[in-house]
Scaffold this motif. Structure first.
Motif, PDB file in Angstrom:
ATOM      1  N   ASP A   1       0.840  -1.194   0.000  1.00 29.23           N
ATOM      2  CA  ASP A   1       0.000   0.000   0.000  1.00 29.23           C
ATOM      3  C   ASP A   1       0.880   1.250   0.000  1.00 29.23           C
ATOM      4  O   ASP A   1       1.894   1.302   0.664  1.00 29.23           O
ATOM      5  N   VAL A   2       0.412   2.262  -0.730  1.00 31.57           N
ATOM      6  CA  VAL A   2       1.109   3.537  -0.745  1.00 31.57           C
ATOM      7  C   VAL A   2       0.800   4.281   0.545  1.00 31.57           C
ATOM      8  O   VAL A   2      -0.356   4.388   0.945  1.00 31.57           O
ATOM      9  N   GLN A   3       1.843   4.809   1.162  1.00 31.07           N
ATOM     10  CA  GLN A   3       1.665   5.610   2.357  1.00 31.07           C
ATOM     11  C   GLN A   3       2.597   6.812   2.327  1.00 31.07           C
ATOM     12  O   GLN A   3       3.750   6.714   1.921  1.00 31.07           O
ATOM     13  N   LEU A   4       2.059   7.936   2.760  1.00 34.85           N
ATOM     14  CA  LEU A   4       2.839   9.140   3.006  1.00 34.85           C
ATOM     15  C   LEU A   4       2.430   9.621   4.382  1.00 34.85           C
ATOM     16  O   LEU A   4       1.289  10.043   4.582  1.00 34.85           O
ATOM     17  N   GLN A   5       3.330   9.510   5.318  1.00 33.34           N
ATOM     18  CA  GLN A   5       3.013   9.817   6.711  1.00 33.34           C
ATOM     19  C   GLN A   5       3.786  11.048   7.149  1.00 33.34           C
ATOM     20  O   GLN A   5       5.008  11.006   7.280  1.00 33.34           O
ATOM     21  N   CYS A  22       8.289  13.421   6.327  1.00 33.99           N
ATOM     22  CA  CYS A  22       7.314  12.757   5.466  1.00 33.99           C
ATOM     23  C   CYS A  22       7.909  11.410   5.079  1.00 33.99           C
ATOM     24  O   CYS A  22       8.820  11.342   4.257  1.00 33.99           O
ATOM     25  N   ALA A  23       7.403  10.363   5.685  1.00 34.65           N
ATOM     26  CA  ALA A  23       7.905   9.016   5.419  1.00 34.65           C
ATOM     27  C   ALA A  23       7.047   8.349   4.353  1.00 34.65           C
ATOM     28  O   ALA A  23       5.828   8.249   4.503  1.00 34.65           O
ATOM     29  N   ALA A  24       7.678   7.932   3.276  1.00 29.59           N
ATOM     30  CA  ALA A  24       6.963   7.352   2.140  1.00 29.59           C
ATOM     31  C   ALA A  24       7.213   5.857   2.032  1.00 29.59           C
ATOM     32  O   ALA A  24       8.276   5.359   2.432  1.00 29.59           O
TER      33      ALA A  24
END
Length: 127
Positions: A1-5, A22-24
Motif C-alpha cells: 500500500d502507498v503511504q505518506l506519513q 514525510c515518510a513514504a
C-alpha cells in the motif's frame, strides 16, 4: 500500500523551529517529487515547498523562503521540512504529497497533480 506519513508537528512559540518528516512507502520514491502543502482553518490549500532529489531541484513559496529548508533522504524514503523563524501565520495542518517529476523538471509545480498524499500534521505557532 502507498503511504505518506507526515509527522513532527506541534505547538511552538513565534521565532521557534520545528522539523517535519514525510515518510513514504509503497511506490518508487526516486521517480517522484515530494511536496509539502498546508491548509489553515478557513483558507485554501497553499503549496509550501517541493523537492526532487533525483533532479536536484527544490522550490519554495515566497512566504517561507529563507526560513524553511526542504531535504530528502532517498535511502530512508523520507523528506524533511526544517522550519525556522516560525510565525503565527505558519499555523496550519501540513501535508506531504507525491507528484510526477515532470512538473518540477519544467518549473510547473504550481499546476502539478498530486498522485499520492497522506494525513497531515498540525503546526501551531503562538504569537
Amino acid at each position: 500500500d502507498v503511504q505518506l506519513q507526515a509527522s513532527g508537528g506541534g505547538l511552538v512559540q513565534a521565532g521557534g523551529s520545528l522539523r517535519l518528516s514525510c515518510a513514504a512507502s509503497g511506490f518508487s520514491f526516486d521517480d517522484y517529487a515530494i511536496a509539502w502543502y498546508r491548509q489553515a482553518p478557513g483558507k485554501g490549500r497553499e503549496e509550501v515547498s517541493c523537492i526532487s532529489s533525483t533532479d536536484g531541484i527544490s522550490y519554495y513559496t515566497d512566504s517561507v523562503k529563507g526560513r524553511f529548508t526542504i531535504s530528502s533522504d532517498n535511502a530512508k524514503m523520507t523528506v524533511y521540512l526544517q522550519m525556522d523563524s516560525l510565525k503565527a501565520e505558519d499555523t496550519a495542518v501540513y501535508f506531504c504529497a507525491a507528484f510526477s517529476r515532470w512538473f518540477i523538471q519544467r518549473g510547473q509545480w504550481g499546476v502539478a497533480v498530486y498522485r499520492y498524499w497522506g494525513q497531515g500534521t498540525q503546526v501551531t505557532v503562538s504569537s
